[in-house]
Design a protein around this motif. Sequence first.
Motif, PDB file in Angstrom:
ATOM      1  N   LYS A 138       0.829  -1.203   0.000  1.00 50.98           N
ATOM      2  CA  LYS A 138       0.000   0.000   0.000  1.00 50.98           C
ATOM      3  C   LYS A 138       0.866   1.257   0.000  1.00 50.98           C
ATOM      4  O   LYS A 138       0.584   2.216  -0.751  1.00 50.98           O
ATOM      5  CB  LYS A 138      -0.900  -0.019   1.233  1.00 50.98           C
ATOM      6  CG  LYS A 138      -1.807   1.188   1.351  1.00 50.98           C
ATOM      7  CD  LYS A 138      -2.660   1.133   2.593  1.00 50.98           C
ATOM      8  CE  LYS A 138      -1.810   1.336   3.845  1.00 50.98           C
ATOM      9  NZ  LYS A 138      -2.644   1.535   5.061  1.00 50.98           N
ATOM     10  N   ARG A 139       1.930   1.232   0.793  1.00 57.37           N
ATOM     11  CA  ARG A 139       2.793   2.421   0.873  1.00 57.37           C
ATOM     12  C   ARG A 139       3.591   2.608  -0.414  1.00 57.37           C
ATOM     13  O   ARG A 139       3.773   3.723  -0.899  1.00 57.37           O
ATOM     14  CB  ARG A 139       3.747   2.279   2.061  1.00 57.37           C
ATOM     15  CG  ARG A 139       4.628   3.502   2.310  1.00 57.37           C
ATOM     16  CD  ARG A 139       3.754   4.739   2.564  1.00 57.37           C
ATOM     17  NE  ARG A 139       4.563   5.925   2.786  1.00 57.37           N
ATOM     18  CZ  ARG A 139       4.877   6.392   4.004  1.00 57.37           C
ATOM     19  NH1 ARG A 139       4.417   5.762   5.085  1.00 57.37           N
ATOM     20  NH2 ARG A 139       5.606   7.478   4.144  1.00 57.37           N
ATOM     21  N   ALA A 188       1.271   4.045  -3.136  1.00 54.28           N
ATOM     22  CA  ALA A 188       0.977   5.450  -2.876  1.00 54.28           C
ATOM     23  C   ALA A 188       2.181   6.326  -3.199  1.00 54.28           C
ATOM     24  O   ALA A 188       2.040   7.409  -3.806  1.00 54.28           O
ATOM     25  CB  ALA A 188       0.568   5.615  -1.412  1.00 54.28           C
ATOM     26  N   PHE A 203      -4.172   7.597  -3.436  1.00 54.07           N
ATOM     27  CA  PHE A 203      -3.705   7.768  -2.047  1.00 54.07           C
ATOM     28  C   PHE A 203      -4.249   9.033  -1.390  1.00 54.07           C
ATOM     29  O   PHE A 203      -4.311   9.128  -0.160  1.00 54.07           O
ATOM     30  CB  PHE A 203      -2.174   7.764  -2.013  1.00 54.07           C
ATOM     31  CG  PHE A 203      -1.521   9.054  -2.434  1.00 54.07           C
ATOM     32  CD1 PHE A 203      -1.055   9.965  -1.492  1.00 54.07           C
ATOM     33  CD2 PHE A 203      -1.356   9.375  -3.793  1.00 54.07           C
ATOM     34  CE1 PHE A 203      -0.448  11.158  -1.873  1.00 54.07           C
ATOM     35  CE2 PHE A 203      -0.755  10.554  -4.164  1.00 54.07           C
ATOM     36  CZ  PHE A 203      -0.298  11.457  -3.215  1.00 54.07           C
ATOM     37  N   ALA A 229      -1.269  11.027   3.881  1.00 52.16           N
ATOM     38  CA  ALA A 229      -1.216  11.392   2.469  1.00 52.16           C
ATOM     39  C   ALA A 229      -0.244  12.538   2.239  1.00 52.16           C
ATOM     40  O   ALA A 229       0.501  12.551   1.240  1.00 52.16           O
ATOM     41  CB  ALA A 229      -2.617  11.769   1.978  1.00 52.16           C
TER      42      ALA A 229
END
Length: 1399
Positions: free
Chosen positions: A276-277, A280, A491, A504
Amino acid sequence: MHYFAAHHVGSSLPGAQKNISWEVQRYDGWYNNLQHHSRGSVGSRLLRLLPANYADGVYQALQEPHVPNARQLSNAVARGPSGLPSQRNTTVLAVFFGFHVLSDILGTEKPGCPAEFLNIHIPEGDPVFDPTGTGDIVLPFQRIRWALETGQSPNSPREQTNEVTGWLDGSSIYGPSHSWSDALRNFSNGQLAAGPGGHVPRETDGKVPMWKALDPSTGQGGPRGIYGKGLSAASLNRFLQAISIAWFRYHNYLAAELAKGHPSWSDEDIFQHARKRVIATFQSIVLYEWLPVLLGTPVQTYTGYQQHLDPSLSPEFVAVARMFLATMVPPGVYKSSGDPFPVVRLCNSYWSRESTGMQQEDVDDLLLGMSSQIAEREDSIVVEDLQDYWYGPLKYSRTDYVASWLQRSRDLGLPTYNQARERFGLEPLQDWTNFAPHSQQKVLEVAALYANNTARLELLPGGMLEGDSPLFSAIILDQFVRLRDGDRFWFENTKNGLFTAKEAEEIRNTTFRDVLAAVTYSQQAELQSNVFVWSKGDPCPQPQQLTTQLLANCTPMTMLDYFEGSGAGFGIIIIVLCCLPLGLPLQFFTHLLFYQRKHRKGTLSSFLGKLQDYLKTSCLELHVSEMKEQSLLKRAVTQEKRKQILETFFRHLFAQMLDINKTDAGELNFESSQKAKESLTCELSRAEFAEALGLKANSMFVDSMFSLADKDGNGYISFREFLDILVVFMKGSSEEKSKLMFRMYDIDENGFLSKEEFLRMLRSFIEISNNCLSREQAEQVTESMFQASGFQDRDELTWEDFHYMLRDHDNELRLTQLCIKGVPEVFKQSVHNRVSFIKKEPRGRTLLIISAVLLFFTRANQYQLYLYTEAQRKKYQQNKVQQKIQEFKRFIENYRRHIVCVVLFSAITAGLFVERAYYYAFASPSTGIAQTTFVGIIISRGSAACISFLYSYILLTMCRNLITVLRETFLNSLIFSAVMFFSPFFSPIVLHTAGHLVNVYIFSVTPLSVLSCLFSSVFMNDGSQLPQKYYWWFFQTIPGMTGVLLLIILAVMYVFATHHFRRVSFQAFWITHHLYVLLYVLVIIHGSYALIQQPRFHIYFIIPALIYGADKLLSLSRKKVEISVVKAELLPSGVTHLRFQRPQDFDYKSGQWVRIACMALGTTEYHPFTLTSAPHEDTLSLHIRAVGPWTTRLRELYSPESLALIGKLPKLYLDGPFGEGHQEWHKFEVSVLVGGGIGVTPFASILKDLVFKSSINSKLMCKKIYFIWVTRTQRQFEWLADIIREVEETDRNELVSVHIYITQLAEKFDLRTTMLYICERHFQKVLNKSLFTGLRSITHFGRPPFVPFFDSLQEVHPEVHKIGVFSCGPPGMTKSVEKACQQLNKKDQAYFAHHYENF
């Protein structure tokens, strides 16, 4: 490692929890948009911003002359010097990062199916691709995949598909599917699987479909050096590979940090948090760091997720983004190591396998080098590394990148330049001078190619000629903004639950500099703040702007020959497959020849040893000298040379004796003087003289004849001596011939012939006929002839008495000749057969004397001939044309059943062939198979349909019980013909094999991209383009292996079904014949693999298979019953007579046959034999001749010695009865039965059946039967004589006329048989029975003359329009009967219907 500590992020993930609390984004892009689930997913369509611009409005791409040649346009718009730096100081890292971004959202490099080509024609004399000026260079270009449901009408033009997700979701890192992602993981601490050292991914292991194109510089291919990544084409070049590795490291870096901060998390928790990171961070860098640098304009602020916005990629963006980045690609890249910096040439790094085992420093040096190197200027110029040396498609190692994308834009159906400008709110081009002034020359060249028509200018060349690329920038910016705003998992979208606003913002502040600092040995201070731009004063400046002149040359284009090295092997395969049926006999005879040579060599050594020992006893020495075989043959008089000399001897002997034309005999002048001399001075030995007469050298006849001819007594007969005696026999009167015979047997030369000498004469003739008469019979004939002539009181005869004894046979003596073995045909024609079949009496009546059809009866104890009948058939004179027409009509009439059968099967097979051929040529779904191998596919598929039909319905010909039943119906004639004419229809097997040979060759030279379309279940296009070799198709595929095995099985069955092997080893034939079960299994497997089409064999096979199965079950039910043998008798000539019980409800007809097995022999083989018993008899009987291993063992089993040991008669197993043509004898008014050898067995049953039915006044259509028995000697089948004798005794209505031909004897008027003929006629006259057989039937000498025989029958029975002829025996005899029937059927008289069986 130290660089991990340089960018610690553990504290920056406050939201990371033990459990995953957000919706995990799918790998395949589905359900991003909850209203339109498939948007952006793998395989989704591209979104057209403007209507498709196709030539037909549907799918056909614009090509010359409607648009310029792609290569010419490429040279006009993109040719120019390299080395001009970017106006915005964009780094090379930004360029290749852009290609990485495109690979994350675009997957359009894979070709479409079926394969379609928009090939690029190279202008003649092109300095790179056609330096020799051939003008025939064509670079292949294949169209990309499209949605198959599109491109069918103008309302639905072709729309291409995207093979990866259309979102910025890190699919280039994790793959476009869940399974792909799992293949990249090691499932430990959330890490992606790494190779040795942990710095690079592991090499691909085949679990993910990585692109493996060939290295155009070295030609290397395969998985070596190809890393397993989320991007299939990540190994396109080292620079793209380095960026991909950086993201791989960044994931593992984050996963390691998360594992440290959260030791209780599972592998999946860690992996998904890290993923996920990473996604983003990737989204943030692309939109807010890389894109503004690339376009020179900022990106508008994010306002939130827009559900109704369609973010799908447009085909305009696909082409524009690639071409825009291509103008900025440098010819080489610096590596940040060493002084000076080493340079990697771009054109020599495509798909390079040298990066195998790439060290951490290699990746770091490339990344840092690209971050400080200035890219090429944003103009229309493209470096030669792309324009001339881009990695090539198919068999070419190089191609033109610009020309390829110009063709791709046409493939995509992109709008024109002006249409695109209007779409994005820009002014359309009105004048060519509106383009940038610095490219004025290029503009003029491009304008000329478009005939100065701005409306025709295409999107790509127009956009490239713009000064600051406003159109390209607008298209690219529009696409990325739509991607951002339409992505639910973006994101910055706080509503999706992925990140908080604070998280974010933290991600927004993460740059690619931070990523590089975390995954390379470089510190943040060693990198500029924005690695996509280099400004003056930034660290590590490039030495200079690279130009092609400073770099190594590019490896030139080469052409790959897919079939290289395969020609010899493929040729051998063809020869083996075509000659497979000859393979086994060839091996057999080769082995036999080898054995003979080896045995001959051993025999020669033994002979020389014995000869030397013998010579030593005589005090002689043996000198052995060796010479070549050819030299020895020239000097030696070989058997072949001696044969030629004797042929010349006899030719000129008969020529001189008969006054034959010398040109027919062979002019002596035509032959060498040496050969003529050898021939005329030649003398015959006793052995050669005997061989010329066809007799043994020690026979009494040869001894008497040779002694008479050898006047000088030297033991040889000269040319003149032979001529003197031959003249008498060939031209002499009856008195001269009888005097010569008298002298031959007047042994004591006293002028008298004693009874003993007369008996010796008869015995010499009896000896010729294989002792067909016993001594007692010969003595009986002698006494009878002496008594009939009134010489019963004499012991000696003078010549006058001897000639008086032969007074009734003066004509026979006059026609007597001396038959010489090997006389040329010209002499045989001159000395014609004088036997008459039809004579006319002066009274005007046609008197028919039929010597082959003589009917004898006794009236007042006097032997007379039933001679005459009126000829009733009218004859008309016809001209030649009418005769030909009549012959044609007779041919149609005679063979109408066969013609119907042949036409029927031909029509069906031809119809099946044409239907399948037409289907695959024109009507099949567009798979590309017909375009690839048109001839091969129509031949192989058409013949496959024929084979399916023939292989299925040939089972019906093996349904013996069904055929037996149908023979009694109106289908009888058709079935008979079908069985006869089925075998010639196996030519489809040859066609099928030939078709597949063509297919295999074509497939062996067809690139993988095409094969993957044709056989999607077998091949996957991995970019290598290398097809499988020919042997893979033959021996590593199910259809290939089963096809080869089918040919082998057919060859084995064919070879062992031949007459020779059946006689040598019937068991081998029996075993191999049952391979038909495996044959059908392989046929089903062969067609069920569905390589090209779905199986269709069952359509034809099911019904015949069910019928055959039922027929086989019926036979098996009978085979279980044991039959007791009630009588076994061993007859002469190797015949075994078996009489056994008749099973209950066993009904059969005369002429039918059964199959028997004897388990006492230790085998379950069933052998066919014709019943010799009649249907009215209570028992069944067989007469079996021992001619093979099984029948020989059967005879031994039933021998008295064997039965004494066993104590009982072994039982039999019976299968049958089965019908054949002979059972139809009763359907003709007149039937002729011709039996040769053991082939008389069916007629024994028929004769007994006929006489029985006649005796009980049964109604019969058959009024007359002529039975011809052809045998070497009457002693061969004496059992048949007993049956004939029984028929003669019970045949009161004279239905049967029997004629026996003994072939052991020569012709009737041969000197050697004249006396036997005279004795036979005397015996018949006196005792009304044959001397040889004891029957009333006439015995003839020699072979039966079938043509005169049948011709006479037409006159004897003028009212009969159809005569049945049934023959059974050796093939030579049945062929003679068939030829006679065919010859007579040409006439407008009775039709002879011939039915035959061979053994």
